[in-house]
Each structure stands twice: as structure tokens, then as C-alpha cells.
Scaffold this motif. Structure first.
Motif, PDB file in Angstrom:
ATOM      1  N   LYS A 102       1.032  -1.385  -0.372  1.00 23.30           N
ATOM      2  CA  LYS A 102      -0.145   0.184  -0.163  1.00 23.30           C
ATOM      3  C   LYS A 102       0.921   1.746  -0.259  1.00 23.30           C
ATOM      4  O   LYS A 102       0.589   2.050  -0.155  1.00 23.30           O
ATOM      5  CB  LYS A 102      -1.288  -0.153   0.907  1.00 23.30           C
ATOM      6  CG  LYS A 102      -2.156   0.727   1.190  1.00 23.30           C
ATOM      7  CD  LYS A 102      -3.609   0.126   2.293  1.00 23.30           C
ATOM      8  CE  LYS A 102      -4.058   1.898   1.779  1.00 23.30           C
ATOM      9  NZ  LYS A 102      -5.280   1.810   3.199  1.00 23.30           N
ATOM     10  N   ALA A 103       1.936   1.035   0.050  1.00 20.66           N
ATOM     11  CA  ALA A 103       3.536   2.469   0.771  1.00 20.66           C
ATOM     12  C   ALA A 103       3.538   2.417  -1.038  1.00 20.66           C
ATOM     13  O   ALA A 103       4.837   3.254  -0.586  1.00 20.66           O
ATOM     14  CB  ALA A 103       3.834   1.259   1.646  1.00 20.66           C
TER      15      ALA A 103
ATOM     16  N   SER B 115       9.795   5.529  -9.273  1.00 14.92           N
ATOM     17  CA  SER B 115      10.706   6.036  -8.081  1.00 14.92           C
ATOM     18  C   SER B 115      10.349   5.362  -7.054  1.00 14.92           C
ATOM     19  O   SER B 115      10.893   3.950  -6.774  1.00 14.92           O
ATOM     20  CB  SER B 115       9.712   6.715  -7.099  1.00 14.92           C
ATOM     21  OG  SER B 115       8.084   5.680  -6.527  1.00 14.92           O
ATOM     22  N   LEU B 116      11.398   5.845  -5.805  1.00 16.47           N
ATOM     23  CA  LEU B 116      12.614   5.223  -4.777  1.00 16.47           C
ATOM     24  C   LEU B 116      11.280   4.489  -3.994  1.00 16.47           C
ATOM     25  O   LEU B 116      11.680   3.894  -3.404  1.00 16.47           O
ATOM     26  CB  LEU B 116      13.043   6.288  -3.605  1.00 16.47           C
ATOM     27  CG  LEU B 116      13.821   6.173  -2.708  1.00 16.47           C
ATOM     28  CD1 LEU B 116      14.094   5.013  -2.783  1.00 16.47           C
ATOM     29  CD2 LEU B 116      14.537   7.367  -1.749  1.00 16.47           C
ATOM     30  N   THR B 117      10.563   5.753  -3.889  1.00 15.09           N
ATOM     31  CA  THR B 117       8.900   4.646  -2.963  1.00 15.09           C
ATOM     32  C   THR B 117       8.877   3.164  -3.530  1.00 15.09           C
ATOM     33  O   THR B 117       8.554   2.309  -2.899  1.00 15.09           O
ATOM     34  CB  THR B 117       8.054   5.363  -2.891  1.00 15.09           C
ATOM     35  OG1 THR B 117       8.777   7.117  -2.097  1.00 15.09           O
ATOM     36  CG2 THR B 117       6.580   5.027  -1.622  1.00 15.09           C
TER      37      THR B 117
ATOM     38  N   GLU C  75      11.465   0.636  -2.804  1.00 15.38           N
ATOM     39  CA  GLU C  75      11.400   0.169  -2.354  1.00 15.38           C
ATOM     40  C   GLU C  75      10.209  -0.533  -1.605  1.00 15.38           C
ATOM     41  O   GLU C  75      10.337  -1.714  -0.745  1.00 15.38           O
ATOM     42  CB  GLU C  75      11.806   0.968  -1.135  1.00 15.38           C
ATOM     43  CG  GLU C  75      11.641   1.330  -0.083  1.00 15.38           C
ATOM     44  CD  GLU C  75      11.640   2.009   1.820  1.00 15.38           C
ATOM     45  OE1 GLU C  75      12.334   1.826   2.575  1.00 15.38           O
ATOM     46  OE2 GLU C  75      11.673   2.537   0.906  1.00 15.38           O
ATOM     47  N   SER C  76       9.249  -0.201  -2.057  1.00 15.42           N
ATOM     48  CA  SER C  76       8.141  -1.040  -1.897  1.00 15.42           C
ATOM     49  C   SER C  76       7.780  -2.491  -1.973  1.00 15.42           C
ATOM     50  O   SER C  76       7.599  -3.471  -1.355  1.00 15.42           O
ATOM     51  CB  SER C  76       6.381   0.368  -1.923  1.00 15.42           C
ATOM     52  OG  SER C  76       5.690  -0.627  -2.351  1.00 15.42           O
TER      53      SER C  76
ATOM     54  N   VAL D 234       5.902   3.678   6.685  1.00 11.97           N
ATOM     55  CA  VAL D 234       5.898   1.936   7.151  1.00 11.97           C
ATOM     56  C   VAL D 234       7.005   1.461   6.175  1.00 11.97           C
ATOM     57  O   VAL D 234       8.032   0.055   6.362  1.00 11.97           O
ATOM     58  CB  VAL D 234       5.226   1.457   6.342  1.00 11.97           C
ATOM     59  CG1 VAL D 234       5.284  -0.182   5.763  1.00 11.97           C
ATOM     60  CG2 VAL D 234       3.728   1.527   7.857  1.00 11.97           C
ATOM     61  N   ILE D 235       7.738   2.242   5.956  1.00 14.13           N
ATOM     62  CA  ILE D 235       8.780   2.408   5.158  1.00 14.13           C
ATOM     63  C   ILE D 235       9.356   3.967   4.802  1.00 14.13           C
ATOM     64  O   ILE D 235       8.581   4.191   4.853  1.00 14.13           O
ATOM     65  CB  ILE D 235       8.891   1.404   3.198  1.00 14.13           C
ATOM     66  CG1 ILE D 235       7.677   2.584   2.979  1.00 14.13           C
ATOM     67  CG2 ILE D 235       8.398   0.573   3.727  1.00 14.13           C
ATOM     68  CD1 ILE D 235       7.647   1.943   0.558  1.00 14.13           C
ATOM     69  N   ILE D 236      10.908   3.167   4.775  1.00 14.43           N
ATOM     70  CA  ILE D 236      11.405   4.865   4.931  1.00 14.43           C
ATOM     71  C   ILE D 236      11.714   5.745   4.069  1.00 14.43           C
ATOM     72  O   ILE D 236      11.527   7.178   4.535  1.00 14.43           O
ATOM     73  CB  ILE D 236      13.324   4.211   4.902  1.00 14.43           C
ATOM     74  CG1 ILE D 236      13.722   3.654   5.939  1.00 14.43           C
ATOM     75  CG2 ILE D 236      14.034   5.641   4.682  1.00 14.43           C
ATOM     76  CD1 ILE D 236      15.231   2.535   5.683  1.00 14.43           C
ATOM     77  N   SER D 237      11.414   5.674   2.524  1.00 11.59           N
ATOM     78  CA  SER D 237      11.167   6.431   1.683  1.00 11.59           C
ATOM     79  C   SER D 237       9.422   6.611   1.494  1.00 11.59           C
ATOM     80  O   SER D 237       8.740   7.492   1.036  1.00 11.59           O
ATOM     81  CB  SER D 237      11.748   6.106   0.557  1.00 11.59           C
ATOM     82  OG  SER D 237      11.175   5.450  -0.814  1.00 11.59           O
ATOM     83  N   GLY D 238       8.323   6.354   2.442  1.00 13.07           N
ATOM     84  CA  GLY D 238       7.146   6.374   2.422  1.00 13.07           C
ATOM     85  C   GLY D 238       6.489   7.434   3.120  1.00 13.07           C
ATOM     86  O   GLY D 238       6.835   8.299   3.444  1.00 13.07           O
TER      87      GLY D 238
END
Length: 412
Positions: A89-90, A96-98, A101-102, A183-187
Motif C-alpha cells: 500500500k506504500a 520512484s524510490l518509494t 523500496e515498496s 511503514v517504509i523509509i521513503s513512504g
């Protein structure tokens, strides 16, 4: 009349002959605690140890306990599904980075779900005890006993070291994300219950993935050791010219049949992991390499280091998923090399011996006990080496595409 001195000399000769015969040691059965070691107890932490369900089939008194165990296991699997869904969901804009990472952690989240179902099934169906029973049957066919080969304590120590590495990598990311209320670093920031719960769910996922991989690895180690030792004893018999004895060749041929059957039976259960897990591992790996190659300047050093640490962890899991099965296939095929290195069989006048020699070579080269990823791609050394080279480089290719797009003014 028999000369007493002559009789004494004959007795002495008989004693010396008897003492020169090397008697095989008594083969003690390998037990579950020998193969699995301390992980037989720590697997209970996952909440997925369902051995009581198997025991309840023969013991009605355990019926209620087995129902509770099943409910707890299903609740744990539901929590792992929830964790994976929150990571998906993030997801951010494409490339993108998000987004990367997601994808990286979500695909490894699906990998954790696969591991959860494997532990549930393996323990419920008593896979390890049944494997050990079949392994003991093959061990009984050894020419000589080898206590070193039955000692798995060094493997247990290596498993603990690897577990610490995996726990540290994944938990560092979960804690860093929670510290930034994400939830994640870049979220994006999320509500408190979610970012507080994620490190605990990640800890549970770590236990599940660790125990699944350790069980998977230990079973493959037991297969590799037994096949490798068979090849060693076969090579010794070849060097000593004993394979020309039809009885000796038949014994080795029968033992080879049992080894192939042992691998086939083990793969029926191990395939539930190895047939699907590589797909998720490599998806995670591609995104991890993409992050490391394409976003070096987009994150603070500490966060980038954490993601880089997780890249190595994902690569390690991918390697541990493929290499053990590959090693088993290598040693199965190596039997043919041992036999083909001998030039004596071609000169044999015994047609039965030569026929047995051909049967063993064909069985080694043409067996059908591969684990196939998605039922299509067999796991053997060449395929593993190709995969470990190809998939990480897809991440670099994705980073190159991103740089080209940015250079042409496309916002990613």
C-alpha cells in the motif's frame, strides 16, 4: 601326530588375519535432534509448529490442542498477509524510490508468506521425521560409517550466524521506518498503530523466514552429504578394482536407486518452497539493486546504508534458495563422472557387469528429480549461475533506464 609348535603357529596366523579385517561400526540411527538441532525447539516461536496435528490423528486426547494450534497458525499467516499488504500500500509513482523500496520489501513479504505456509505444511505432515526415516534407510547401505558426516553442529552454528545477519538487516529497516512514523523509509507517514506494529510483525516474519530456510537448507545438506559420500565410496571401490565384482556393483546400484528415491521424496515437500520462492526473491533483488544503483544521492547516508544492508540480505536469501538444490543435482551427476573415469569396464568380458555400469551412468545423467521453479526451470548448477548473474543486473539496467528518462526531462 600334530606338532604343538605348528598348531601354535597356525593359531597365531589366524588371529593376525582376523585382526586385519576391518569391521564396520554399528550405524546408530540419525534422530531429529541431530539433524535439526536447537531449531527443533525454536520453531515454536513462529506459532506455525503444527506437529501436534499429526499426533492428534492417532491420539484423540490431542484433538482440542490440535484445533487450537491450527487456529494460532492461521492467525500468524493472516498477520504476515497484513504486513505484506501494508508494504504494498506504500507504493509510490512508477520507478520512484518509494515504488522500488515498496516492491523490494513487499515481494520479500510474499516470500515470507510462502515460508509460513511451508512451515505449516512441513510440520503438519511430519516431513522431517519421515525424511530422517528414509535417510536412515540409505545410511544403512554405507560401506563404512562416518560419524563426521552425521554431525550437523557446524551447520547449526553457521545457521545461527546467518540468522543474526538476516534479523539485523530486516529489523534495522523496520525500526528506522517506525522512527520516521512510516511503514517504509521513503513512504508517507501513517497512523501510530501501524508504524508501531510493523517492527513486531517484521520480527515475526524474520523468525518464519529463518526457520523455513534453515529446515530447507539442512535437508539439502543431508542429501548432499549422503550422495557425496556414496561417490567417495564408489571411487574407492573403483580404485581397488572391486566394481568388477557383480555383487559389489549391484550393491552400489541398489544404493544409487535409494538415493534417487530419497531425493525425489524430499523434493515433493521442498518443492513447495523452491518452486515459487525464487520468483519473489529475484523480484526483491532487482528492486534492491535498482535502489543501490539509482538513488545514491536521494537518501541520508544512514538510510541508504540500511537499504544496502538489506540488498546483501536479499542476495543471500536468493543464493540460499538455489544453491542447496543445485549442489544436490551436481553430486547426483558426479556419479557418472566417477564411473566414466574408469577404463576397466570397457574391457570387461562380463556382460552383466557392463550392463550394470551403463545403467548407473544413465540413472545419474537422466534422472528426473529436479526441483523446477514454476514447474518449468530446473534448479541445477548452470541455471543457478545464470540466474545469479542475470537478475541482479536487471536492477542495474532499470537504473540505467531511469537515468536516461531523467536526462530527457521525465520526472520519476
Amino acid at each position: 601326530m600334530i606338532n604343538p609348535s605348528t598348531e601354535s603357529m597356525e593359531d597365531e596366523t589366524n588371529r593376525s588375519r582376523t585382526s586385519s579385517v576391518i569391521m564396520p561400526e554399528v550405524k546408530e540411527p540419525l534422530l531429529e535432534e541431530h539433524l535439526v538441532g536447537p531449531f527443533r525447539k525454536t520453531i515454536k516461536i513462529t506459532g506455525l509448529d503444527c506437529r501436534v496435528i499429526a499426533l492428534a490423528q492417532n491420539n484423540p486426547n490431542l484433538r482440542i490442542k490440535s484445533i487450537i494450534t491450527r487456529i494460532v497458525a492461521l492467525a500468524v499467516i493472516a498477520l504476515i498477509f497484513f504486513r505484506c499488504g501494508m508494504i504494498f500500500k506504500a507504493e509510490g509513482p512508477a520507478m520512484s524510490l518509494t515504488w522500488a523500496e515498496s516492491n523490494m520489501f513487499a515481494f520479500m513479504g510474499i516470500h515470507a508468506i510462502a515460508c509460513a505456509f511451508c512451515i505449516f505444511g512441513w510440520t503438519k505432515n511430519e516431513f522431517i521425521p519421515l525424511h530422517i526415516a528414509r535417510l536412515n534407510k540409505v545410511r544403512a547401505l554405507r560401506v563404512k560409517e562416518s560419524r563426521e558426516m552425521d554431525d550437523y553442529s557446524s551447520v547449526h552454528r553457521k545457521a545461527f550466524i546467518w540468522s543474526a545477519f538476516w534479523f539485523l538487516a530486516l529489523l534495522s529497516h523496520a525500526i528506522a521506518s517506525a522512527a520516521t512514523q512510516k511503514v517504509i523509509i521513503s513512504g508517507k507517514p501513517v497512523i501510530a498503530p501501524l508504524y508501531i506494529a510493523m517492527p513486531f510483525l517484521t520480527l515475526l516474519a524474520c523468525f518464519i523466514v529463518t526457520h523455513c530456510l534453515i529446515y530447507y537448507f539442512l535437508v539439502h545438506v543431508s542429501l548432499k552429504r549422503e550422495i557425496e559420500y556414496f561417490n567417495v565410496e564408489l571411487d574407492e571401490a573403483k580404485q581397488e578394482k572391486r566394481l568388477h565384482d557383480p555383487n559389489t556393483l549391484v550393491d552400489f546400484s541398489h544404493r544409487q536407486v535409494e538415493l534417487v528415491r530419497l531425493v525425489a521424496k524430499a523434493n515433493e515437500s521442498l518443492g513447495s518452497y523452491a518452486q515459487v520462492a525464487p520468483m519473489f526473491c529475484f523480484n526483491g533483488c532487482i528492486n534492491a539493486v535498482y535502489i543501490a544503483s539509482g538513488f545514491t544521492d536521494d537518501l541520508p547516508s544512514i538510510f541508504f546504508a540500511i537499504l544496502l544492508f538489506n540488498l546483501f540480505a536479499v542476495l543471500a536469501i536468493s543464493f540460499m534458495t538455489l544453491r542447496p538444490a543445485s549442489n544436490v543435482q551436481f553430486h547426483l551427476a558426479d556419479t557418472a563422472r566417477v564411473l566414466m573415469d574408469s577404463e576397466e569396464f570397457e574391457k570387461s568380458v562380463d556382460s552383466e557387469v557392463f550392463k550394470g555400469y551403463q545403467v548407473m551412468i544413465n540413472r545419474s545423467l537422466k534422472h528426473n528429480v529436479y526441483i523446477r521453479v514454476l514447474g518449468a526451470i530446473p534448479i541445477y548448477p548452470t541455471a543457478v549461475n545464470l540466474a545469479m548473474f542475470l537478475f541482479p543486473n536487471l536492477g542495474n539496467l532499470l537504473a540505467l533506464v531511469k537515468k536516461v528518462l531523467v536526462a530527457h526531462g521525465v520526472q520519476v
